[in-house]
Design a protein around this motif. Structure first.
Motif, PDB file in Angstrom:
ATOM      1  N   ASP A   1       9.325  -4.560 -10.960  1.00  0.00           N
ATOM      2  CA  ASP A   1      10.649  -4.496 -11.556  1.00  0.00           C
ATOM      3  C   ASP A   1      11.645  -5.192 -10.631  1.00  0.00           C
ATOM      4  O   ASP A   1      11.636  -4.960  -9.422  1.00  0.00           O
ATOM      5  N   ARG A   2      12.484  -6.060 -11.195  1.00  0.00           N
ATOM      6  CA  ARG A   2      13.456  -6.797 -10.379  1.00  0.00           C
ATOM      7  C   ARG A   2      14.439  -5.881  -9.658  1.00  0.00           C
ATOM      8  O   ARG A   2      14.816  -6.139  -8.521  1.00  0.00           O
ATOM      9  N   GLY A   3      14.866  -4.822 -10.313  1.00  0.00           N
ATOM     10  CA  GLY A   3      15.866  -3.936  -9.726  1.00  0.00           C
ATOM     11  C   GLY A   3      15.325  -3.005  -8.666  1.00  0.00           C
ATOM     12  O   GLY A   3      15.895  -2.860  -7.594  1.00  0.00           O
ATOM     13  N   THR A   4      14.201  -2.372  -8.960  1.00  0.00           N
ATOM     14  CA  THR A   4      13.667  -1.356  -8.051  1.00  0.00           C
ATOM     15  C   THR A   4      12.578  -1.878  -7.117  1.00  0.00           C
ATOM     16  O   THR A   4      12.305  -1.260  -6.096  1.00  0.00           O
TER      17      THR A   4
END
Length: 95
Positions: A47-50
């Motif tokens: 995941d890009r965010g996490t």
């Protein structure tokens, strides 16, 4: 060098045949190196965010599932030495 086997759809995305070789002794380091070399992979494996592994992606090495290992855990010696590959596998689901 760590040998990485990607699933067919990701190999096609990055336009490579066979294995990819990157530097890295942990899962996170290998994935960081893959994403640095092939920016199109950002967000496909993690995941890009996490930065967490996507739910339907699994990691295997030396006939062991490493999917739930901490990202900074060292990879098995044979993988780091290049004798065994680090495999990114798309999990099967359905009904």
């Amino acid at each position: 060098m760590t040998r990485v086997v990607l699933p067919a759809h990701l190999r096609e995305l990055v336009q490579v045949d066979g294995e990819v070789e990157v530097e890295g002794t942990t899962i996170a380091a290998v994935l960081d190196a893959l994403e640095a070399r092939y920016p199109v992979l950002r967000g496909t494996i993690r995941d890009r965010g996490t930065g967490r592994r996507r739910a339907f992606v699994r990691f295997y090495a030396c006939a062991e599932d490493l999917s739930h290992e901490p990202a900074d855990a060292p990879l098995p010696g044979p993988v780091v030495a290049g004798a065994e590959p680090f495999m990114v596998v798309g999990a099967m689901a359905g009904g």
